[in-house]
Every structure is written in C-alpha cells, then in structure tokens.
Write a protein that holds these residues in place. Structure first.
Motif, PDB file in Angstrom:
ATOM      1  N   ARG A  31      92.319 -68.607 -41.115  1.00  0.00           N
ATOM      2  CA  ARG A  31      93.728 -68.939 -40.931  1.00  0.00           C
ATOM      3  C   ARG A  31      94.379 -67.950 -39.974  1.00  0.00           C
ATOM      4  O   ARG A  31      95.216 -68.323 -39.149  1.00  0.00           O
ATOM      5  CB  ARG A  31      94.452 -68.930 -42.286  1.00  0.00           C
ATOM      6  N   ILE A  32      93.973 -66.686 -40.050  1.00  0.00           N
ATOM      7  CA  ILE A  32      94.490 -65.692 -39.104  1.00  0.00           C
ATOM      8  C   ILE A  32      94.052 -66.053 -37.693  1.00  0.00           C
ATOM      9  O   ILE A  32      94.836 -65.994 -36.739  1.00  0.00           O
ATOM     10  CB  ILE A  32      93.987 -64.285 -39.491  1.00  0.00           C
ATOM     11  N   MET A  33      92.778 -66.465 -37.544  1.00  0.00           N
ATOM     12  CA  MET A  33      92.281 -66.867 -36.232  1.00  0.00           C
ATOM     13  C   MET A  33      93.051 -68.074 -35.721  1.00  0.00           C
ATOM     14  O   MET A  33      93.360 -68.166 -34.534  1.00  0.00           O
ATOM     15  CB  MET A  33      90.791 -67.184 -36.319  1.00  0.00           C
ATOM     16  N   GLU A  34      93.364 -68.997 -36.618  1.00  0.00           N
ATOM     17  CA  GLU A  34      94.126 -70.172 -36.231  1.00  0.00           C
ATOM     18  C   GLU A  34      95.492 -69.769 -35.710  1.00  0.00           C
ATOM     19  O   GLU A  34      95.955 -70.251 -34.667  1.00  0.00           O
ATOM     20  CB  GLU A  34      94.274 -71.110 -37.423  1.00  0.00           C
ATOM     21  N   ASN A  35      96.158 -68.851 -36.431  1.00  0.00           N
ATOM     22  CA  ASN A  35      97.478 -68.412 -35.997  1.00  0.00           C
ATOM     23  C   ASN A  35      97.421 -67.720 -34.643  1.00  0.00           C
ATOM     24  O   ASN A  35      98.314 -67.871 -33.808  1.00  0.00           O
ATOM     25  CB  ASN A  35      98.083 -67.489 -37.053  1.00  0.00           C
ATOM     26  N   ASP A  36      96.364 -66.956 -34.412  1.00  0.00           N
ATOM     27  CA  ASP A  36      96.192 -66.312 -33.109  1.00  0.00           C
ATOM     28  C   ASP A  36      96.075 -67.350 -31.999  1.00  0.00           C
ATOM     29  O   ASP A  36      96.604 -67.161 -30.899  1.00  0.00           O
ATOM     30  CB  ASP A  36      94.942 -65.424 -33.116  1.00  0.00           C
ATOM     31  N   LEU A  37      95.366 -68.441 -32.300  1.00  0.00           N
ATOM     32  CA  LEU A  37      95.134 -69.474 -31.296  1.00  0.00           C
ATOM     33  C   LEU A  37      96.431 -70.060 -30.788  1.00  0.00           C
ATOM     34  O   LEU A  37      96.563 -70.377 -29.603  1.00  0.00           O
ATOM     35  CB  LEU A  37      94.246 -70.574 -31.890  1.00  0.00           C
ATOM     36  N   PHE A  38      97.424 -70.178 -31.670  1.00  0.00           N
ATOM     37  CA  PHE A  38      98.659 -70.853 -31.301  1.00  0.00           C
ATOM     38  C   PHE A  38      99.790 -69.896 -30.919  1.00  0.00           C
ATOM     39  O   PHE A  38     100.958 -70.242 -31.009  1.00  0.00           O
ATOM     40  CB  PHE A  38      99.105 -71.772 -32.444  1.00  0.00           C
ATOM     41  N   ARG A  39      99.413 -68.717 -30.455  1.00  0.00           N
ATOM     42  CA  ARG A  39     100.417 -67.759 -30.012  1.00  0.00           C
ATOM     43  C   ARG A  39     100.775 -67.919 -28.540  1.00  0.00           C
ATOM     44  O   ARG A  39     101.729 -67.302 -28.057  1.00  0.00           O
ATOM     45  CB  ARG A  39      99.928 -66.324 -30.263  1.00  0.00           C
ATOM     46  N   THR A  40      99.987 -68.743 -27.814  1.00  0.00           N
ATOM     47  CA  THR A  40     100.232 -68.947 -26.383  1.00  0.00           C
ATOM     48  C   THR A  40     100.032 -70.415 -26.039  1.00  0.00           C
ATOM     49  O   THR A  40      99.289 -71.135 -26.730  1.00  0.00           O
ATOM     50  CB  THR A  40      99.261 -68.111 -25.526  1.00  0.00           C
ATOM     51  N   PRO A  41     100.652 -70.870 -24.954  1.00  0.00           N
ATOM     52  CA  PRO A  41     100.388 -72.239 -24.503  1.00  0.00           C
ATOM     53  C   PRO A  41      98.907 -72.470 -24.222  1.00  0.00           C
ATOM     54  O   PRO A  41      98.376 -73.549 -24.475  1.00  0.00           O
ATOM     55  CB  PRO A  41     101.224 -72.354 -23.222  1.00  0.00           C
ATOM     56  N   ARG A  42      98.228 -71.429 -23.686  1.00  0.00           N
ATOM     57  CA  ARG A  42      96.798 -71.558 -23.411  1.00  0.00           C
ATOM     58  C   ARG A  42      96.019 -71.816 -24.690  1.00  0.00           C
ATOM     59  O   ARG A  42      95.071 -72.600 -24.705  1.00  0.00           O
ATOM     60  CB  ARG A  42      96.299 -70.272 -22.727  1.00  0.00           C
ATOM     61  N   GLY A  43      96.419 -71.200 -25.785  1.00  0.00           N
ATOM     62  CA  GLY A  43      95.756 -71.449 -27.061  1.00  0.00           C
ATOM     63  C   GLY A  43      95.948 -72.878 -27.531  1.00  0.00           C
ATOM     64  O   GLY A  43      95.016 -73.519 -28.035  1.00  0.00           O
ATOM     65  N   PHE A  44      97.161 -73.399 -27.363  1.00  0.00           N
ATOM     66  CA  PHE A  44      97.421 -74.797 -27.710  1.00  0.00           C
ATOM     67  C   PHE A  44      96.513 -75.721 -26.894  1.00  0.00           C
ATOM     68  O   PHE A  44      95.930 -76.670 -27.430  1.00  0.00           O
ATOM     69  CB  PHE A  44      98.888 -75.148 -27.436  1.00  0.00           C
TER      70      PHE A  44
END
Length: 495
Positions: A31-44
């Motif tokens: 879940r922490i990794m998931e939250n990291d993923l959505f911290r930037t437009p590139r992650g989205f």
C-alpha cells in the motif's frame, strides 16, 4: 512505432514485472508502494499504461478475445483433423469452452481492481494532476472499466434479447477486495453505458484527438508523449464507438445509431481523422499494411505479435494439428472470389507446412517491414492488435440508420474502402452487413458476438463449403469459473 514509445513499454513492463495485478496487493508494504506510485503524473501514467499492457495477455486480446476462442467458435477455421488442438473447442465442447474463458474472468477482475484504484487516486490525489491529466486519465480509466465489463458480459451474460433479468456477473465499482453480487443483465448494460457516458464527458474538451487526430509520432520538442498515439488508448472517438457497439449488442438501435453517427460525423465530416486505408498503404510489396492502421480507433501495441500471435496460431512452421487456417473454398465464398478485395488479396497466402502440405494460411498478423524510408523508424502497424476500428462503426450505422437507403451508403463506404463494388439497391441489407462482418473481422473476435446477439440457430461451418453448424442456445453461454462458483456457494452469494 518509434523508439521512445518502445522504451516506455519496456520501462512499464519492468515496473510491473509479470502482471499488472502484482503492483496492487493489499499488504501494508505494498500500500505504501501504491501511494508512492500516485505522487506524480508520471506514476499515474505508469499505472494506466500497465493496464493497457496487460490487456495483451493471452487470456485477453492477446488470443482469447481476438484470434483465438471467439474466432474458433465463429467457425472461421478448419480444424477437421481428429487430433487437432482446437477441435473440441470448435465442436463447442462444454468443458473446453468454459476452460477457455476462465483465465479471462480472473485477469479481467484483477485488472478492474487496478482500474478502480487509479480512479480512486484520481480523486484522493487530485492535487497531483493538472486539469488535462486528470480528465484524460479518469476518462480512459472509466472507459477501460466499461470495456472489461462488456467483454465479461458478452461471455458470461445471457443472450440479451431473451433474458435481460438473468443474473450474470458482478460490476466492480471500487478496489475493495470483496466478492460483489451477481447483477441482472439489464443492470450490467446500464452500468457499462453509464461509465462510457462519464468517460466521454471527462474526455470532452481535453482529449487532443478531437482537434489533432491520432498523432503518430514523438513530440518534436522532445517532451513526453502522454497525449500522443491516441489510437493506442481509449480516446474520445473510441469511447463513442464502444458506446455504439454496446448499444447495438443490447438491442438499443436508436442509441447505437446516435453514437455511430456522432462518431462518423466527428472524424470524417467535421475533421478528417482516422481515414480509410489507401491502396498504396495496403499493396506496397513487403510493406503491406494488413492491419489498416489509419482506421484503428483503439488498438494494443504488441511488440511480440510475431512470436505470440502469428507463429503460434497461423505460421507455416505449424503442423496440421495446431495451425488455424481457413478452407480455400470457404474463403473464396466469403469474399465472392473477388481478388480485387484488399482483404482477400492480402490476408491469405498458400504456404507449405513442415509435413510438406500446401494450405491457405492467414497472414493478417504476419510480420512485415514497416520501417519508414525517410525517418528509418517503425510506423507501428507490424505490432498492432485491433480492438475497435472505423469500419465497425460504419457497419453499425448501416444496420441502425432509420433510412435503409442511407444505411446502404454506410455499408458501401466500407466496401469501397476495401476495393469492392457497391451492393445493388435490391440486395438484402441485413444479410449484406452480416457478410461484411465475416470479411472484415478475421482474427479480431467480433463475428461470434454478432451470432450471439442475433441468436443465430445456424452458422456456416469452417470445415467444408456449404456445411452448416446447428447452434444450440448453450453454445452461446458460458459458466462462471468453478472456483468462483464454489466461493459464492461457500459464502452464500448465489451461483
């Protein structure tokens, strides 16, 4: 396609490892990794690209939903050898049919969990995205949710015209890890259309495809390509095409006509986007565009199409017991023996197999040199798996147009694009449209669903010209995977 896009695909594949579902576990660490993923437009975008990549799994558009199960059931291929790998499937054996779709069920709901996670983060992390990224990502994700449910609906749902009230599949609206109740077919259809309408609304005013078309090329300034190559994503026009497909499948011809006409007007009257392929693009020796790339409203980019599609399904290296080929007499009948038809002329070829037998092979997905002579980079059509194309929308318009004469014009537009003469004024329009489906969607998985939609009781056999297959109602129906049935029974959740 171009080098930079290939690199992006590799990066995303590396990030998601074996499966798109791997990056959305429910443990605290993940879940922490998931939250990291959505911290930037590139992650989205990484998350969204992962969905598109996993749609190429063999249980999805990499095989089952395109050239595999659906086209085998539609009787395109001859599997007459008693030990042929696909004979039991072509014979509608219940166990074989149900096994063929179990992977699609599991993969689709894993993907739906990921799609819903993206949608939830669009709201919870709205501050990360500017207006364009927010509306584009949300719109595509909603469309993906609708598309995945529609594929499941066509497989596991009833013959819609006969039983709209039958409970069939759940509709996943959140990423919550729970088993949702089975909903009536009419409710599933409503939810699919609701998601598509919301997707269209989200993309309106933001999707660059509306004003620039499906730009096929890198940003000349060297920036990111997130808003380019729109035909490889569920863009604004692809959403409208999907709405027309869904509405027609559900018998809502007025709605299907509304969206088909709207899409055609948008791309071929208000603009000149997604043009029909030209003769030069199709017939250039060794560079034949057999996919008709310019017409693809939505396709998937499969860098391994040669190895994972052509060589395992259609290649000359395959023996009689495993190759999927079309009987020559049947093929000639489908296309009325018209060698001027681009499809007849360029989708089939005589080849010699390892046992020295000469057969007619399907070469639609055969590899080809698509390197642009000026830019020295791939044009992309050697890798595309079509999902939605312009010609289908014209055929929907032909079937649903209130004026039969105008409907004939839509059908003739497709025939003209394929270098085929117009149908005569006294021709049976319904039969002519059905015949065009047979011609147009070889290897694309659409014909079987036309048969299910219409409840055809007889269809042409793939074994010998003139033979027919008597279609029992059960041939159109599939059971939920046994594991799903067992779980629901154990938890008192119905079927």
């Amino acid at each position: 396609m171009i080098r930079k896009l290939k690199l992006l695909v590799c990066v995303v594949l590396g990030a998601l490892t074996l499966s798109c579902s791997d990056w959305l576990k429910v443990s605290s660490e993940d879940r922490i990794m998931e939250n990291d993923l959505f911290r930037t437009p590139r992650g989205f975008m990484t998350a969204l690209n992962g969905i598109y990549i996993d749609l190429l799994n063999s249980s999805m558009y990499g095989k089952t939903l395109t050239w595999g199960m659906t086209d085998i059931l539609a009787q395109y291929y001859t599997c007459r050898e008693k030990d042929h790998s696909y004979k039991s499937l072509a014979d509608f054996d219940n166990v074989t049919r149900n096994n063929a779709v179990s992977g699609c069920w599991n993969r689709s709901y894993a993907l739906l969990n990921n799609v819903n996670t993206i949608l939830e983060h669009c709201e919870s992390d709205r501050n990360v995205l500017d207006d364009t990224y927010y509306h584009m990502i949300k719109g595509e994700a909603l469309a993906l949710r609708a598309l995945l449910h529609f594929e499941l609906f066509r497989i596991f749902g009833p013959s819609y015209s006969k039983d709209k009230e039958k409970e069939c599949i759940p509709y996943a609206l959140t990423s919550e890890t729970k088993v949702n109740p089975l909903l009536p077919a009419r409710e599933i259809a409503r939810l699919i259309m609701e998601d598509l309408k919301n997707a269209e609304e989200s993309l309106t005013g933001y999707d660059p495809v509306i004003e620039t078309g499906a730009v096929w090329g890198d940003d000349p300034e060297g920036g990111v390509n997130d808003m380019r190559y729109r035909s490889m994503r569920l863009n604004y026009y692809a959403v409208q095409a999907l709405m027309a497909r869904v509405a027609l499948y559900c018998g809502e011809k007025e709605v299907a006509w509304e969206y088909a006409e709207k899409m055609i007007r948008g791309i071929h009257e208000e603009h000149k986007w997604f043009p029909f392929v030209t003769r030069e693009e199709v017939v250039t020796t060794d560079k034949e565009d057999r996919i008709f790339q310019s017409e693809i409203l939505f396709g998937l980019y499969n860098l391994k199409r040669k190895e994972s599609v052509y060589e395992v399904g259609f290649g000359a290296n395959l023996k009689q017991g495993s190759v999927l080929r079309i009987d020559k007499d049947i093929m000639q009948n489908i296309y009325d023996g018209d060698d001027n038809d681009f499809r007849l002329a360029y989708w089939f070829a005589e080849m010699v197999d390892p046992d020295n037998n000469s057969y007619l092979h399907v070469i639609k997905y055969k590899d080809v040199d698509d390197i642009d002579t000026k830019t020295k980079i791939s044009k992309g059509y050697r890798y595309i798996m079509p999902v939605l194309r312009v010609s289908e929308v014209y055929l929907i318009a032909a079937e649903c147009c209130p004026d039969p004469k105008e409907g004939r014009n839509y059908l003739n537009a497709v025939r003209t694009a394929r270098n085929v003469k117009n149908i005569q004024d006294d021709a049976d329009l319904t039969a002519s449209i059905e015949q065009e489906y047979k011609r147009e969607f070889v290897g694309e998985g659409q014909l079987f669903w036309l048969y299910k939609r219409k409840g055809k009781t007889e269809i042409a056999s793939g074994e010998k010209q003139g033979n027919v297959v008597s279609m029992e109602e059960r041939f159109y129906l599939f059971d939920l995977p046994q594991s799903e049935q067992d779980y629901r029974k154990e938890n008192d959740l119905g079927k």
